[in-house]
Design an enzyme around this catalytic site. Structure first.
Site, short mmCIF file in Angstrom:
data_model
loop_
_atom_site.label_atom_id
_atom_site.label_comp_id
_atom_site.label_asym_id
_atom_site.label_seq_id
_atom_site.Cartn_x
_atom_site.Cartn_y
_atom_site.Cartn_z
N ASN A 48 0.80 -1.20 0.07
CA ASN A 48 -0.11 0.14 -0.08
C ASN A 48 0.87 1.33 0.01
O ASN A 48 0.50 2.17 0.27
CB ASN A 48 -0.79 -0.06 1.32
CG ASN A 48 -1.94 -1.12 1.26
OD1 ASN A 48 -2.58 -1.25 0.08
ND2 ASN A 48 -2.33 -1.73 2.41
N HIS A 134 -14.19 -0.32 5.52
CA HIS A 134 -13.13 -1.30 6.07
C HIS A 134 -13.67 -1.91 7.49
O HIS A 134 -14.36 -1.43 8.17
CB HIS A 134 -12.02 -0.21 6.56
CG HIS A 134 -10.83 -0.82 6.88
ND1 HIS A 134 -10.21 -0.95 8.17
CD2 HIS A 134 -9.74 -1.49 6.25
CE1 HIS A 134 -9.02 -1.82 8.47
NE2 HIS A 134 -8.93 -2.03 7.13
N GLU A 174 -15.90 5.69 2.94
CA GLU A 174 -14.30 5.82 2.94
C GLU A 174 -14.23 6.92 1.59
O GLU A 174 -15.31 7.03 0.83
CB GLU A 174 -13.74 4.56 2.38
CG GLU A 174 -13.60 3.61 3.78
CD GLU A 174 -12.90 2.51 3.31
OE1 GLU A 174 -12.34 2.35 2.48
OE2 GLU A 174 -13.18 1.54 3.92
N SER A 178 -10.87 -0.01 -0.53
CA SER A 178 -9.49 -0.60 -0.42
C SER A 178 -9.27 -1.69 -1.45
O SER A 178 -8.50 -2.00 -1.97
CB SER A 178 -8.94 -0.82 0.88
OG SER A 178 -10.00 -1.53 1.66
N ASP A 203 -13.10 8.38 5.98
CA ASP A 203 -12.02 7.76 6.23
C ASP A 203 -11.13 7.80 5.13
O ASP A 203 -11.53 6.97 3.82
CB ASP A 203 -12.17 6.26 6.80
CG ASP A 203 -10.91 5.49 6.81
OD1 ASP A 203 -9.97 6.05 6.40
OD2 ASP A 203 -10.94 4.29 7.58
N HIS A 206 -6.99 5.64 1.74
CA HIS A 206 -6.20 5.21 0.54
C HIS A 206 -6.33 6.52 -0.46
O HIS A 206 -5.73 6.13 -1.63
CB HIS A 206 -6.91 4.01 -0.20
CG HIS A 206 -7.08 2.75 0.58
ND1 HIS A 206 -5.77 1.93 0.49
CD2 HIS A 206 -7.80 2.34 1.68
CE1 HIS A 206 -5.91 0.94 1.27
NE2 HIS A 206 -7.07 1.16 2.03
N LYS A 235 -0.26 3.96 4.60
CA LYS A 235 -0.41 3.77 2.98
C LYS A 235 0.80 4.93 2.46
O LYS A 235 1.92 4.50 2.38
CB LYS A 235 -1.86 3.96 2.61
CG LYS A 235 -2.67 2.54 2.82
CD LYS A 235 -3.49 2.39 3.99
CE LYS A 235 -3.98 1.05 4.43
NZ LYS A 235 -5.09 1.16 5.35
C1 LIG Z 1 -5.72 0.58 6.38
C2 LIG Z 1 -6.93 0.99 6.73
C3 LIG Z 1 -7.43 1.37 7.95
C4 LIG Z 1 -6.28 0.82 9.27
O1 LIG Z 1 -5.44 1.58 9.39
P1 LIG Z 1 -3.92 1.21 10.04
O2 LIG Z 1 -3.26 2.26 10.34
O3 LIG Z 1 -3.52 0.01 9.05
O4 LIG Z 1 -4.49 0.45 11.24
C5 LIG Z 1 -8.56 2.13 8.57
N1 LIG Z 1 -9.35 2.22 7.31
C6 LIG Z 1 -9.18 2.02 6.06
C7 LIG Z 1 -10.22 2.39 4.81
C8 LIG Z 1 -7.87 1.48 5.78
O5 LIG Z 1 -7.85 1.03 4.60
#
Ligand SMILES: *Cc1c(COP(=O)(O)O)cnc(C)c1O
Length: 398
Positions: A48, A134, A174, A178, A203, A206, A235
């Site tokens: 990522n 997620h 999001e 992802s 969120d 990505h 990421k």
């Molecule tokens: C990867 C991810 C998370 C978790 O983040 P980490 O820092 O890896 O714990 C939360 N939300 C989404 C949408 C993600 O892709």
């Protein structure tokens, strides 16, 4: 403890029988374009690290400078004595870049999402989440005291029908999904949350760093400011940790009540220094985003028209094959071509939509992407042939 032992044994057997058992694999160089497994090199299309920062010498230097300046650990939770100038500086940078009054730091995106939903939601509240959000958001929603409803993926009509029944909800989506690499219709969703007196949480794990002007993410593309923005550093930042961006008042509230913030050791200050540096790199090194989009164009050019190909703007390129077994066998075949791609199977994605999750990074070359696409063409063809042969086989037997 016979109860727990038998429970564990049964769950493990069930997993194996479903063909869904997973194992940790020791890999070297997996934060670069060529990873090493059991003595061979593979082109790595499964990280990522979109902007290619995870092993960038400049960033490694920045972390080392932070270590010399601040030592190793933060030695306490933020409210006790673990909050340093490095943390404050990172928060300020994030706020200025992304246009918010406060940023609260967490050690992971998973804990940021839990902290947010647990501290904000009460018993009579309604939480509306995109169906494909997620696992950290889904789990937090289910464990929260609120009533959670899921709206159909990116379906604003369905969202509106839910909001109509339960205005003043907390809506969570999001920016970029992802496993699908597609983008939420943020400007429409934001209009809806305004109309129905609801709050919008995005969120952008990505999208941040990858999309928008100076990498400011999905909200910048959609020209909106949500009530709450979650960004994660695992990421595009090439590091780890997360931040919740919000108003000064909500920031104050989270500082008091977000338990993952209050009762957890602050990230090492040196890491905050590295994150600040990554913040600068993301904003100023436009070439990383340009490179990503050039590589994405090559991938699309080579794969469009092939069944299973999905066009996406972000560097997440899902190639949907359907059955978990097929995804695994294509991924195995790709390994024989020195191409490393992850097969994503249920329960991570819905049954029948097992896929290869191909991710591009700014450190890949055009040549490596071409090797990926030609290997993928060959692997798919072989797979179609072998499933055809096994069908003839069964027919003959019958
Ligand atoms: C990867 C991810 C998370 C978790 O983040 P980490 O820092 O890896 O714990 C939360 N939300 C989404 C949408 C993600 O892709």
């Amino acid at each position: 403890m016979p109860l727990f032992k038998s429970r564990i044994k049964e769950a493990l057997v069930r997993r194996r029988e479903q063909g869904l058992s997973r194992q940790l694999k020791v890999l070297e160089n997996s934060n670069g374009p060529l990873l090493r497994s059991e003595g061979s090199d593979f082109i790595n299309f499964s990280s990522n690290d979109y902007l290619g920062l995870a092993n960038d010498p400049e960033l490694v230097d920045a972390w080392q400078t932070g270590l010399s300046q601040y030592g190793a650990g933060s030695a306490a939770s933020p409210l006790v004595s673990g909050f340093s100038p490095a943390h404050l500086n990172l928060e300020a940078q994030l706020c200025e870049w992304l246009g918010f009054d406060r940023a609260i730091l967490f050690s992971s995106g998973f804990s940021a999402n839990q902290a947010l939903l647990f501290s904000l939601l009460e018993k009579d509240d309604f939480l509306l989440q995109d169906k494909l959000n997620h696992a950290s958001l889904m789990e937090a929603g289910m464990l929260s005291p609120a009533t959670m409803k899921r709206f159909k993926h990116n379906d604003t009509q369905h969202l509106e029908s839910l909001l109509n029944r339960t205005p003043q909800s907390l809506v969570v989506t999001e920016g970029v999904f992802s496993m699908d690499g597609d983008q939420a219709p943020l400007s429409q969703i934001s209009k809806l949350t305004n109309r129905y007196d609801s709050w919008l949480v995005i969120d952008d794990a990505h999208g941040i760093g990858v999309l928008g002007e100076k990498g400011a993410g999905s909200c910048n593309v959609a020209q909106i400011t949500p009530d709450i923005l979650v960004v994660t550093f695992g990421k595009a930042f090439g590091l780890s940790g997360a931040a919740i961006l919000c108003s000064a008042e909500l920031g104050d509230y989270l500082t008091q009540f977000a338990r993952h913030h209050v009762y957890s050791t602050a990230m090492p200050p040196s890491q905050a220094v590295a994150l600040s540096y990554a913040c600068q790199m993301i904003q100023t090194q436009e070439w990383r985003r340009e490179k990503l989009f050039e590589l994405g164009a090559t991938y699309s050019e080579q794969m469009s028209g092939v069944e299973g190909f999905i066009e996406t703007q972000p560097p997440i390129k899902p190639f949907v094959v359907g059955e978990a077994k097929t995804a695994l066998s294509i991924a195995e075949e790709l390994k024989r071509h020195q191409v490393w791609v992850t097969a994503i199977r249920p329960p991570t994605v819905p049954v029948g939509t097992a896929r290869l999750r191909i991710t591009l990074t700014a450190r890949h070359t055009q040549k490596q992407v071409l090797q990926l696409t030609s290997s993928l063409h060959q692997a798919i063809e072989r797979n179609i042939e072998s499933s055809f042969e096994s069908k003839i086989d069964t027919n003959n037997r019958a």
